[in-house]
Design a protein around this motif. Structure first.
Motif, mmCIF file in Angstrom:
data_model
loop_
_atom_site.group_PDB
_atom_site.id
_atom_site.type_symbol
_atom_site.label_atom_id
_atom_site.label_comp_id
_atom_site.label_asym_id
_atom_site.label_seq_id
_atom_site.Cartn_x
_atom_site.Cartn_y
_atom_site.Cartn_z
ATOM 1 N N GLY A 172 0.786 -1.219 0.000
ATOM 2 C CA GLY A 172 0.000 0.000 0.000
ATOM 3 C C GLY A 172 0.822 1.275 0.000
ATOM 4 N N SER A 173 2.137 1.174 -0.111
ATOM 5 C CA SER A 173 2.987 2.362 -0.119
ATOM 6 C C SER A 173 3.087 2.914 -1.536
ATOM 7 N N PRO A 178 8.470 9.851 -0.845
ATOM 8 C CA PRO A 178 7.451 10.747 -0.286
ATOM 9 C C PRO A 178 7.952 12.141 0.048
ATOM 10 N N ALA A 179 9.172 12.262 0.539
ATOM 11 C CA ALA A 179 9.670 13.573 0.945
ATOM 12 C C ALA A 179 9.780 14.541 -0.224
ATOM 13 N N TYR A 180 9.849 14.014 -1.460
ATOM 14 C CA TYR A 180 10.035 14.852 -2.645
ATOM 15 C C TYR A 180 8.840 14.776 -3.597
ATOM 16 N N MET A 181 7.720 14.255 -3.133
ATOM 17 C CA MET A 181 6.584 13.964 -4.001
ATOM 18 C C MET A 181 5.604 15.133 -4.046
ATOM 19 N N ALA A 182 5.284 15.569 -5.249
ATOM 20 C CA ALA A 182 4.341 16.676 -5.425
ATOM 21 C C ALA A 182 2.941 16.259 -4.983
ATOM 22 N N GLY A 216 8.031 13.213 8.468
ATOM 23 C CA GLY A 216 7.102 12.627 9.421
ATOM 24 C C GLY A 216 7.438 11.191 9.701
ATOM 25 N N ALA A 217 6.706 10.610 10.651
ATOM 26 C CA ALA A 217 6.986 9.239 11.077
ATOM 27 C C ALA A 217 6.435 8.210 10.104
ATOM 28 N N THR A 218 5.424 8.592 9.318
ATOM 29 C CA THR A 218 4.817 7.650 8.382
ATOM 30 C C THR A 218 4.741 8.262 7.003
ATOM 31 N N LEU A 220 2.124 8.235 4.997
ATOM 32 C CA LEU A 220 0.872 8.982 4.867
ATOM 33 C C LEU A 220 0.951 10.326 5.572
ATOM 34 N N GLY A 221 1.674 10.364 6.670
ATOM 35 C CA GLY A 221 1.839 11.631 7.371
ATOM 36 C C GLY A 221 2.602 12.645 6.539
ATOM 37 N N VAL A 222 3.643 12.188 5.871
ATOM 38 C CA VAL A 222 4.431 13.076 5.007
ATOM 39 C C VAL A 222 3.584 13.570 3.844
ATOM 40 N N LEU A 223 2.839 12.663 3.209
ATOM 41 C CA LEU A 223 2.015 13.049 2.068
ATOM 42 C C LEU A 223 0.925 14.033 2.495
ATOM 43 N N HIS A 224 0.368 13.844 3.674
ATOM 44 C CA HIS A 224 -0.659 14.765 4.179
ATOM 45 C C HIS A 224 -0.084 16.167 4.317
ATOM 46 N N ARG A 225 1.151 16.277 4.774
ATOM 47 C CA ARG A 225 1.774 17.590 4.937
ATOM 48 C C ARG A 225 2.026 18.242 3.585
ATOM 49 N N HIS A 226 2.434 17.438 2.574
ATOM 50 C CA HIS A 226 2.582 17.989 1.221
ATOM 51 C C HIS A 226 1.267 18.608 0.745
#
Length: 506
Positions: A172-173, A178-182, A216-218, A220-226
């Motif tokens: 499901g990833s 993620p850190a660089y994903m638009a 972020g720790a997860t 999904l958390g990183v993507l939510h912040r984006h």
């Protein structure tokens, strides 16, 4: 897996990277005897039942991306399938990835950050014109070469993985970083050049601040912040940035694609006033500002400086402190017998530190290895790397047995040949002249042909330096002696006559 052969041609050497989708190895092209980088991908771990379709798309995409011609892109040599894996064979890049470069230079000079970004804009502009979207631009996919130029890796690989059927792994990833994903990429929306520009903004933000804007720790958390959070202003993390730089970064990080700059070329134009003006670079490797300070200049800045060694040397067979020196020597002999000189050079270079620890720096074993290393470098035409090795051996034998020691003289002679090949005629001439009396002394050297060869080289070096009278005198005397020894039909006097005829003397 070291030693595994891919496609009956590419031998894997050292594992340098590993992730959920596969591995990256240094390797050797056995056919052309050159270093390469080999990426192995496991589509079954990503696409499941769609793996076969992914294989076909991978090969097709590699064909398309191989057509993109830009010096900032790593050259793709080959691609295909091997069992359950996809392989991509790329140019080996001598340098450091941008992530390591940033870690070693904190705080990262803003001039370097701007220079890196401008070079990336040039690459992206060429890529987007095809049109191709990179989709996974990040520091680990960006290499800083020794001369400061930037090379982008993995063009086309992410586009294969980021299709409708492969956007998520079986866990499901999302595919990508993620850190660089638009935001549009994180939501599974359409990607375009604007997606790469967002990633460029993340990279530039990280270079200037030392951290990515969203973590972020997860996943999904990183993507939510984006998607929903604004990045912390750069001015709160670092002072002294030039006017206009922070607003440009913030535009690149806009949530909506239409709010970002319109193209990589537009970003380049915005960076232009901030780029270093032409001047004198520091002369150190891995300086991203150098291509702007001194465009198209040769590298290294100092011709006689030893060429930088690859950042991650291949491991010797067996690896580590317990590496078997005897096994490595056997491997070298086998490789030399097969004509694979480049690989033999790397094994010798890698085993030398281990041999020194095991047997002692000045042991007979280590000296034998160093002699083989120098000779192999010479055979491989790596004169810049061979030169210091030969000089060191010559000095050691001279210290032990005197300056007239035949072994020391031979290494000095080979060092002089290196100087000649490296375009240093004055230094080579001085060394040949210093050696000639020893070679002409029958009590020192029994090789009666060598003095004549040295005199031939001296004559040609004098010509190269423009001293025609001295060259004429040297070659006339050589012609007389060579005809006395070999006869007029021998190749050596014949060559000397041709040279003198060209000078208008005969």
């Amino acid at each position: 897996m070291s030693g595994r052969i891919i496609a009956d041609r590419y031998e894997l050497s050292t594992l340098i990277g590993q992730g959920g989708m596969g591995q990256v190895w240094t390797g050797y092209d056995q056919r052309l005897d050159r270093r390469v980088a080999v990426k192995l991908l496991r589509p079954d771990r990503v696409a499941g039942a769609e793996a076969e379709e992914l294989r076909r798309r991978f090969v097709r995409e590699c064909r398309v991306t191989a057509q993109v011609d830009h010096p900032g892109l790593v050259t793709v040599h080959d691609a295909g399938t091997e069992g359950d894996e996809l392989y991509l064979v790329m140019q080996f890049v001598d340098g450091a990835d941008l992530g390591d470069h940033l870690a070693e230079h904190t705080p990262y000079p803003w001039e370097w950050a701007v220079s890196v970004a401008a070079q990336l804009c040039a690459v992206l502009s060429a890529v987007h014109a095809v049109p191709i979207v990179h989709r996974d631009l990040k520091p680990r996919n960006i290499m800083v070469r020794q001369d400061g130029t930037i090379s982008v890796l993995d063009l086309g690989v992410a586009s294969v993985m980021d299709s409708d059927t492969t956007r998520l792994t079986h866990t499901g990833s999302p595919i990508g970083s993620p850190a660089y994903m638009a935001p549009e990429q994180a939501m599974g929306g359409a990607v375009g050049p604007y997606t790469d520009l967002y990633a460029l903004g993340i990279v530039l933000y990280e270079l200037l601040s030392g951290t990515v804007p969203f973590d972020g720790a997860t996943v999904l958390g990183v993507l939510h912040r984006h998607l929903y959070e604004a990045p912390l202003p750069l001015g709160r993390l670092r002072t002294g940035l030039p006017d206009g730089l922070e607003p440009l970064v913030m535009r690149l990080l806009a949530k909506e694609p239409q709010d970002r700059p319109g193209s990589a070329q537009e970003v380049y134009q915005a960076l232009t006033p901030l780029l270093p003006a032409r001047g004198v670079p520091r002369g150190t490797p891995l300086d991203p500002a150098r291509p702007f300070l001194r465009p198209h200049a040769p590298w290294p800045d100092h011709p006689l400086a030893p060429a930088p060694r690859p950042g991650r040397p291949p491991a010797a067979p067996g690896g580590g402190e317990g590496a078997d020196v005897a096994t490595a020597v056997d491997d070298v002999k086998r490789l030399l017998g097969e004509g694979r000189i480049t690989q033999a050079v790397d094994i010798l270079g890698a085993i030398l530190p281990t041999a020194a620890r095991q047997h002692g720096e000045h042991s007979a074993v280590v000296r034998t290895l160093r002699k083989q290393y120098a000779a192999t470098l010479l055979d491989d035409g790596q004169y810049r790397r061979a030169l210091p090795e030969l000089r060191r051996l010559a000095d050691e034998y001279a210290a032990e047995a005197g300056t007239a020691d035949p072994r020391s003289l031979q290494f000095r002679y080979e060092a002089a040949q290196c100087l000649e090949q490296l375009g240093e005629p004055g230094a080579a001439l001085a060394e040949y002249r210093a050696l000639l009396p020893y070679f002409e002394n029958q009590y020192v050297s029994t090789d009666r042909d060598l003095p004549l060869e040295v005199r031939r080289r001296i004559g040609h070096l004098l010509l190269a330096l423009g001293d025609r009278p001295a060259a004429q005198d040297t070659l006339l005397r050589l012609l007389h002696d060579a005809e006395q020894r070999y006869g007029p039909a021998h190749p050596l006097p014949a060559e000397v006559r041709r040279t003198l005829h060209w000078l208008g003397l005969v």
